[in-house]
Write a protein that holds these residues in place. Structure first.
Motif, PDB file in Angstrom:
ATOM      1  N   MET A 278       0.846  -1.190   0.000  1.00 37.03           N
ATOM      2  CA  MET A 278       0.000   0.000   0.000  1.00 37.03           C
ATOM      3  C   MET A 278       0.883   1.243   0.000  1.00 37.03           C
ATOM      4  SD  MET A 278      -3.020  -1.162   2.653  1.00 37.03           S
ATOM      5  CE  MET A 278      -1.880  -1.413   4.021  1.00 37.03           C
ATOM      6  N   ASP A 279       0.899   1.934  -1.124  1.00 43.71           N
ATOM      7  CA  ASP A 279       1.795   3.088  -1.288  1.00 43.71           C
ATOM      8  C   ASP A 279       1.544   4.177  -0.246  1.00 43.71           C
ATOM      9  OD1 ASP A 279       3.289   2.259  -3.590  1.00 43.71           O
ATOM     10  OD2 ASP A 279       1.473   2.528  -4.762  1.00 43.71           O
ATOM     11  N   ARG A 280       0.267   4.443   0.023  1.00 46.51           N
ATOM     12  CA  ARG A 280      -0.054   5.567   0.904  1.00 46.51           C
ATOM     13  C   ARG A 280       0.459   5.340   2.323  1.00 46.51           C
ATOM     14  NH1 ARG A 280      -6.049   7.819   0.553  1.00 46.51           N
ATOM     15  NH2 ARG A 280      -5.255   8.094  -1.568  1.00 46.51           N
ATOM     16  N   SER A 281       0.251   4.152   2.857  1.00 42.38           N
ATOM     17  CA  SER A 281       0.679   3.866   4.229  1.00 42.38           C
ATOM     18  C   SER A 281       2.067   3.239   4.296  1.00 42.38           C
ATOM     19  CB  SER A 281      -0.320   2.920   4.898  1.00 42.38           C
ATOM     20  OG  SER A 281      -0.362   1.679   4.222  1.00 42.38           O
ATOM     21  N   LYS A 282       2.583   2.805   3.137  1.00 41.09           N
ATOM     22  CA  LYS A 282       3.882   2.125   3.058  1.00 41.09           C
ATOM     23  C   LYS A 282       3.894   0.845   3.898  1.00 41.09           C
ATOM     24  CE  LYS A 282       6.388   6.458   2.244  1.00 41.09           C
ATOM     25  NZ  LYS A 282       5.925   6.443   0.868  1.00 41.09           N
ATOM     26  N   ILE A 283       2.761   0.177   3.916  1.00 33.10           N
ATOM     27  CA  ILE A 283       2.628  -1.089   4.637  1.00 33.10           C
ATOM     28  C   ILE A 283       2.270  -2.184   3.642  1.00 33.10           C
ATOM     29  CG2 ILE A 283       1.166  -2.361   6.280  1.00 33.10           C
ATOM     30  CD1 ILE A 283       1.001   0.147   7.959  1.00 33.10           C
ATOM     31  N   THR A 284       2.798  -3.368   3.862  1.00 33.37           N
ATOM     32  CA  THR A 284       2.529  -4.512   2.997  1.00 33.37           C
ATOM     33  C   THR A 284       1.486  -5.416   3.637  1.00 33.37           C
ATOM     34  OG1 THR A 284       4.786  -4.467   2.112  1.00 33.37           O
ATOM     35  CG2 THR A 284       3.545  -6.510   1.839  1.00 33.37           C
ATOM     36  N   LEU A 285       0.461  -5.769   2.870  1.00 35.03           N
ATOM     37  CA  LEU A 285      -0.551  -6.716   3.326  1.00 35.03           C
ATOM     38  C   LEU A 285      -0.114  -8.131   2.958  1.00 35.03           C
ATOM     39  CD1 LEU A 285      -3.907  -5.046   2.177  1.00 35.03           C
ATOM     40  CD2 LEU A 285      -2.941  -5.050   4.482  1.00 35.03           C
ATOM     41  N   ILE A 286      -0.207  -9.049   3.890  1.00 39.89           N
ATOM     42  CA  ILE A 286       0.104 -10.448   3.601  1.00 39.89           C
ATOM     43  C   ILE A 286      -1.074 -11.321   4.035  1.00 39.89           C
ATOM     44  CG2 ILE A 286       2.599 -10.138   3.768  1.00 39.89           C
ATOM     45  CD1 ILE A 286       2.492 -11.364   6.569  1.00 39.89           C
ATOM     46  N   ARG A 287      -1.263 -12.421   3.316  1.00 40.90           N
ATOM     47  CA  ARG A 287      -2.357 -13.347   3.613  1.00 40.90           C
ATOM     48  C   ARG A 287      -1.772 -14.764   3.733  1.00 40.90           C
ATOM     49  NH1 ARG A 287      -4.742  -9.345   0.152  1.00 40.90           N
ATOM     50  NH2 ARG A 287      -6.720  -8.575   1.023  1.00 40.90           N
ATOM     51  N   PRO A 288      -1.246 -15.110   4.907  1.00 43.67           N
ATOM     52  CA  PRO A 288      -0.533 -16.388   5.084  1.00 43.67           C
ATOM     53  C   PRO A 288      -1.399 -17.638   5.020  1.00 43.67           C
ATOM     54  CG  PRO A 288       0.043 -14.776   6.789  1.00 43.67           C
ATOM     55  CD  PRO A 288      -1.172 -14.279   6.106  1.00 43.67           C
ATOM     56  N   LEU A 289      -2.732 -17.497   5.101  1.00 47.90           N
ATOM     57  CA  LEU A 289      -3.595 -18.679   5.129  1.00 47.90           C
ATOM     58  C   LEU A 289      -4.182 -19.040   3.761  1.00 47.90           C
ATOM     59  CD1 LEU A 289      -5.658 -18.138   8.421  1.00 47.90           C
ATOM     60  CD2 LEU A 289      -3.604 -19.526   8.106  1.00 47.90           C
ATOM     61  N   ILE A 290      -3.655 -18.443   2.687  1.00 41.02           N
ATOM     62  CA  ILE A 290      -4.253 -18.664   1.364  1.00 41.02           C
ATOM     63  C   ILE A 290      -4.190 -20.119   0.893  1.00 41.02           C
ATOM     64  CG2 ILE A 290      -4.012 -16.317   0.490  1.00 41.02           C
ATOM     65  CD1 ILE A 290      -1.410 -17.331  -0.915  1.00 41.02           C
ATOM     66  N   TYR A 291      -3.280 -20.912   1.420  1.00 43.62           N
ATOM     67  CA  TYR A 291      -3.203 -22.328   1.055  1.00 43.62           C
ATOM     68  C   TYR A 291      -3.962 -23.216   2.047  1.00 43.62           C
ATOM     69  CZ  TYR A 291       0.505 -21.408  -2.393  1.00 43.62           C
ATOM     70  OH  TYR A 291       1.224 -20.967  -3.483  1.00 43.62           O
TER      71      TYR A 291
END
Length: 236
Positions: free
Chosen positions: A158-171
């Protein structure tokens, strides 16, 4: 926990979700997915080669069934700092606007509050508890209701907040999460949203269940189509 960690570590490593010295804000709603993810992260910290820090972030949307003490007890037991933000989502979405399809607006309001806490606590990543079923259901929702071929990404910046979203349970299939909760006799918040079980997403869940009787490989086929055709999902 071993099976959950196996799915989760595969996703983390294939999509490079964790780097050395990350500080990750884990979104905790009180439902089965977020509680499973929180406990898995705590276990992962013990042996994962890259060291990282975790906190829990929860947004109280104003529903009468939201139990802050329940969440605090979980985090205290795991020795994970918990940050709870009071939101006016219920008032805006259900009382004032009376949205017939409230999920999108509610999610946007919740996301803004989560980002604020993450920035305040110097997190560089936020972990969301979307499981494999959520991936497939979102794919079908977009396909059938908007005519687009898309679902959320495993990892996004996310450019505005400079935070990365991760979704570790996708598998991780939802049934594995349910099995983990039941086997370990874990309590979950009885209800995290008034739309539980009544939304369009629930219709997609039932559709997949019905189709699976005639097409046993439908889940694998859908997931494979996502990884082969969506740029954010391709493995290199």
């Amino acid at each position: 926990m071993q099976k959950i960690l196996s799915h989760m570590r595969k996703a983390i490593e294939e999509y490079k979700m964790i780097e050395e010295n990350d500080k990750i804000g884990i979104c905790l709603s009180g439902g089965k997915d977020s509680i499973t993810m929180l406990k898995a992260f705590k276990n992962l910290q013990i042996f994962y080669p890259k060291k990282f820090e975790i906190i829990a972030i929860s947004i109280n949307p104003g529903f009468e069934f939201f139990d802050t003490n329940f969440l605090q007890n979980i985090c205290s037991e795991l020795e994970i700092p918990l940050f709870i933000e009071k939101s006016n989502a219920k008032e805006i979405v259900f009382d004032i606007r009376k949205e017939k399809n409230p999920c999108s607006l509610c999610a946007n309001l919740r996301r803004g509050a989560i980002n604020s806490i993450a920035i305040q606590e110097n997190c560089n990543k936020i972990a969301l508890g979307h499981n494999q079923d959520d991936v497939l259901e979102t794919f079908l929702l977009n396909l059938l209701y908007t005519g687009s071929i898309n679902t959320f990404s495993p990892i996004s910046y996310m450019d505005r907040s400079k935070i990365t979203l991760i979704r570790p349970l996708i598998y991780t299939p939802e049934k594995e999460i349910k099995r983990f909760i039941k086997k370990n006799k874990l309590s979950v918040m009885p209800k995290v949203c008034p739309m539980d079980g009544t939304s369009k997403r629930e219709s997609m869940k039932q559709m997949i269940f019905t189709l699976q009787k005639d097409i046993p490989m439908i889940r694998a086929n859908l997931f494979g189509a996502i990884q082969r055709n969506l740029p954010d999902w391709k493995l290199f």
